[in-house]
Design a protein around this motif. Structure first.
Motif, short mmCIF file in Angstrom:
data_model
loop_
_atom_site.label_atom_id
_atom_site.label_comp_id
_atom_site.label_asym_id
_atom_site.label_seq_id
_atom_site.Cartn_x
_atom_site.Cartn_y
_atom_site.Cartn_z
N GLY A 40 3.22 1.58 4.09
CA GLY A 40 3.91 2.46 5.29
C GLY A 40 3.87 3.89 4.77
O GLY A 40 4.55 4.78 5.40
N HIS A 41 2.80 4.14 4.20
CA HIS A 41 2.86 5.72 3.49
C HIS A 41 1.32 6.07 4.07
O HIS A 41 0.97 5.53 5.08
N ASP A 42 0.88 7.21 3.62
CA ASP A 42 -0.27 7.66 4.44
C ASP A 42 -1.27 7.12 4.16
O ASP A 42 -2.03 6.45 3.08
N LYS A 43 -1.79 6.59 5.58
CA LYS A 43 -3.15 5.58 5.53
C LYS A 43 -4.16 5.90 4.85
O LYS A 43 -5.26 5.17 4.64
N LYS A 44 -4.33 7.34 4.52
CA LYS A 44 -5.61 7.39 3.91
C LYS A 44 -5.24 7.52 2.17
O LYS A 44 -6.37 7.79 1.54
N SER A 45 -4.29 7.16 1.79
CA SER A 45 -4.10 7.03 0.13
C SER A 45 -4.92 5.66 -0.32
O SER A 45 -5.08 4.83 0.52
N LYS A 46 -5.71 6.01 -1.12
CA LYS A 46 -6.25 5.02 -1.92
C LYS A 46 -5.51 3.92 -2.35
O LYS A 46 -6.06 2.71 -2.64
N PHE A 47 -4.18 3.97 -2.32
CA PHE A 47 -3.44 2.76 -2.83
C PHE A 47 -2.55 2.01 -1.46
O PHE A 47 -1.75 1.10 -1.52
N THR A 48 -2.98 2.47 -0.25
CA THR A 48 -2.45 1.81 0.82
C THR A 48 -2.63 0.37 0.79
O THR A 48 -3.88 -0.22 0.81
#
Length: 119
Positions: A40-48
């Motif tokens: 549910g965080h930034d969809k561009k995060s490498k951890f999504t």
């Protein structure tokens, strides 16, 4: 058994991350020895991590746990199913129907984990 179909995608994603060994750090962040899961965080995060909506996240879980996927064209739903074993001479399966095949598979995955913990 818990009614996973009543849960949101966010709640299912969190439960999947937890079942994969992630420890809850709050706000949808789970960390295991091998991986970090941001839900549910930034969809561009490498951890999504979004297995209810991402084949990249759901695929290894589906394949690794041999979850069967069947299209039901008549009503646009998908059936996800996994064999849980035999009990009293009957085959037991975890089964879920949903319009989203990844969500159906993640619900079946969680049902399987429940069955394993209750065995």
């Amino acid at each position: 058994m818990k009614d996973y179909s009543a849960m949101s995608d966010f709640e299912i994603n969190c439960a999947v991350a937890k079942s994969l060994g992630g420890k809850d750090f709050g706000a949808g962040v789970y960390v295991s020895e091998l991986r970090r899961f941001d839900i549910g965080h930034d969809k561009k995060s490498k951890f999504t991590f979004d297995p209810c909506n991402s084949w990249a996240d759901a695929g290894p879980i589906i394949q690794g746990n041999e979850i069967s996927m069947i299209s039901r064209r008549a009503n646009g739903e998908w059936k996800a199913e996994i064999f849980l074993g035999r009990n009293c001479g009957f085959d037991n399966y975890a089964t879920c129907f949903d319009k989203n095949p990844r969500r159906a598979a993640m619900i079946v995955f969680l049902m399987m984990k429940d069955a394993e913990s209750n065995a």
